[in-house]
Design a protein around this motif. Structure first.
Motif, short mmCIF file in Angstrom:
data_model
loop_
_atom_site.label_atom_id
_atom_site.label_comp_id
_atom_site.label_asym_id
_atom_site.label_seq_id
_atom_site.Cartn_x
_atom_site.Cartn_y
_atom_site.Cartn_z
N VAL A 1 0.82 -1.23 0.00
CA VAL A 1 0.00 0.00 0.00
C VAL A 1 0.85 1.27 0.00
O VAL A 1 0.32 2.37 0.15
N GLY A 2 2.16 1.08 -0.15
CA GLY A 2 3.04 2.26 -0.21
C GLY A 2 3.16 2.99 1.11
O GLY A 2 3.13 4.23 1.16
N ALA A 3 3.31 2.24 2.21
CA ALA A 3 3.53 2.87 3.51
C ALA A 3 4.87 3.59 3.50
O ALA A 3 5.84 3.09 2.94
N SER A 4 4.92 4.75 4.12
CA SER A 4 6.17 5.53 4.16
C SER A 4 7.15 4.96 5.17
O SER A 4 8.36 5.05 4.99
N LEU A 5 6.63 4.42 6.27
CA LEU A 5 7.49 3.91 7.35
C LEU A 5 6.97 2.56 7.82
O LEU A 5 5.75 2.36 7.97
N VAL A 6 7.88 1.60 8.04
CA VAL A 6 7.54 0.29 8.62
C VAL A 6 8.54 0.04 9.74
O VAL A 6 9.72 -0.15 9.48
N LEU A 7 8.05 0.08 10.99
CA LEU A 7 8.97 0.10 12.13
C LEU A 7 8.64 -0.99 13.13
O LEU A 7 7.48 -1.32 13.34
N PRO A 8 9.68 -1.56 13.79
CA PRO A 8 9.42 -2.53 14.86
C PRO A 8 8.91 -1.81 16.11
O PRO A 8 9.38 -0.72 16.42
N CYS A 9 7.94 -2.41 16.80
CA CYS A 9 7.51 -1.86 18.09
C CYS A 9 6.83 -2.91 18.94
O CYS A 9 5.71 -3.34 18.64
N ASP A 10 7.50 -3.31 20.00
CA ASP A 10 6.87 -4.11 21.04
C ASP A 10 6.32 -3.10 22.04
O ASP A 10 7.09 -2.38 22.68
N VAL A 11 5.01 -3.05 22.18
CA VAL A 11 4.40 -1.98 23.00
C VAL A 11 4.71 -2.11 24.50
O VAL A 11 4.39 -1.22 25.27
N ARG A 12 5.36 -3.23 24.91
CA ARG A 12 5.79 -3.35 26.31
C ARG A 12 7.08 -2.59 26.56
O ARG A 12 7.51 -2.43 27.70
N ASP A 13 7.74 -2.17 25.48
CA ASP A 13 9.09 -1.62 25.58
C ASP A 13 9.10 -0.10 25.33
O ASP A 13 8.89 0.35 24.20
N ASP A 14 9.35 0.65 26.39
CA ASP A 14 9.33 2.12 26.27
C ASP A 14 10.38 2.64 25.28
O ASP A 14 10.15 3.66 24.63
#
Ligand code: KAL
Length: 255
Positions: free
Chosen positions: A55-68
């Protein structure tokens, strides 16, 4: 002109092509938004990265929401790319499988805490991380809930308690960030066969009951949830905050 032309949106919680978050991401792109998406771990990355690219996303980033630190890194990257943010979608939940069956009495301290952390506190953590960016552009935060946070359903157990906390967090957050022009709302979606729902007992029975009893006499689709998300992300809903909006064929009004 799309409903979200010129807007910048980030979507947390895509796992595969059946994810509610994926339907929302596609709808946002269709309506002209620039898109960032995150993935929770390397296993999900294999599915999420190709979807994001398609879909042409500008950013694809890792994120574990437990990790500040992960959360900090995500918004630092968004800040560098966009300088601000219009919409944050939180479509994230988790509870241990063995606590999503049988008696709620069997909920462990660790299981309770984990479900609350990933499914409820993460909204607060993301709101906090994104606050300076959202303030810049009078942004909108959207999360996903389920009626099991208001009424007792078989097997939903600790997830119901987490959704109750999530829905109340929507109201407290709405009050906290309202003075900055930021809105916070939840969509309470009817049963949808997502990866999260796969393998947990009782789904088919509940979906069958909805199809029989709900005013519309059918289940909903991911796209119908995405429609509500578009409204809550766009200026059409500029006067709406602190709401839990049902997209459930009307099931919740039936006694
Ligand atoms: C009453 C319903 C029937 C289903 C009961 C419980 C559903 C709980 C949802 C919760 C999010 C599921 C899990 O956390 C599953 C997890 O233990 C194992 N799965 C995974 O790790 C997969 C790979 C990843 C992608 O999943 C997650 N969560 O990260 C509720 C039904 C009718 C409605 C639903 C499904 C509501 C809901 O909250 O999703």
């Amino acid at each position: 002109m799309g409903l979200l032309t010129g807007k910048k949106a980030i979507v947390f919680g895509i796992a595969n092509e059946k994810s509610i978050a994926w339907a929302i991401a596609q709808a946002f792109r269709r309506e002209g938004a620039d898109l960032a998406v995150t993935y929770a771990n390397e296993t999900l990355a294999k599915r999420v990265i190709p979807l994001a690219e398609s879909v042409g996303a500008s950013l694809v980033l890792p994120c574990d929401v437990r990790d500040d630190d992960d959360i900090k890194a995500v918004f630092a990257r968004v800040e560098r790319s966009w300088g601000g943010l219009d919409t944050l979608v939180h479509s994230v939940a988790f509870a241990n499988k063995d606590e999503l069956k049988g008696s709620f009495l069997n909920t462990s301290r660790e299981g309770f805490s984990l479900a609350m952390d990933i499914s409820a506190y993460s909204l607060v953590a993301l709101a906090k991380g994104a606050h300076p960016l959202l303030k810049e552009r009078q942004g909108s935060i959207i999360t996903l809930s389920y009626y099991g946070g208001q009424k007792v359903f078989p097997n939903y157990n600790v997830m119901g308690v987490a959704k109750a906390a999530l829905e109340m967090s929507v109201r407290y957050l709405a009050e906290a960030v309202g003075p900055d022009g930021i809105r916070v709302n939840a969509i309470s979606a009817g049963p949808l066969k997502t990866l999260a729902a796969a393998g947990v007992g009782g789904f088919n029975q509940i979906a069958g009951h909805v199809a029989e009893k709900a005013p519309l006499r059918r289940n909903i689709s991911q796209d119908e949830v995405a429609g509500a998300a578009l409204y809550l992300a766009s200026d059409l809903s500029s006067g709406v905050t602190g709401e839990v909006h049902f997209v459930d064929s009307g099931y919740n009004i039936i006694g």
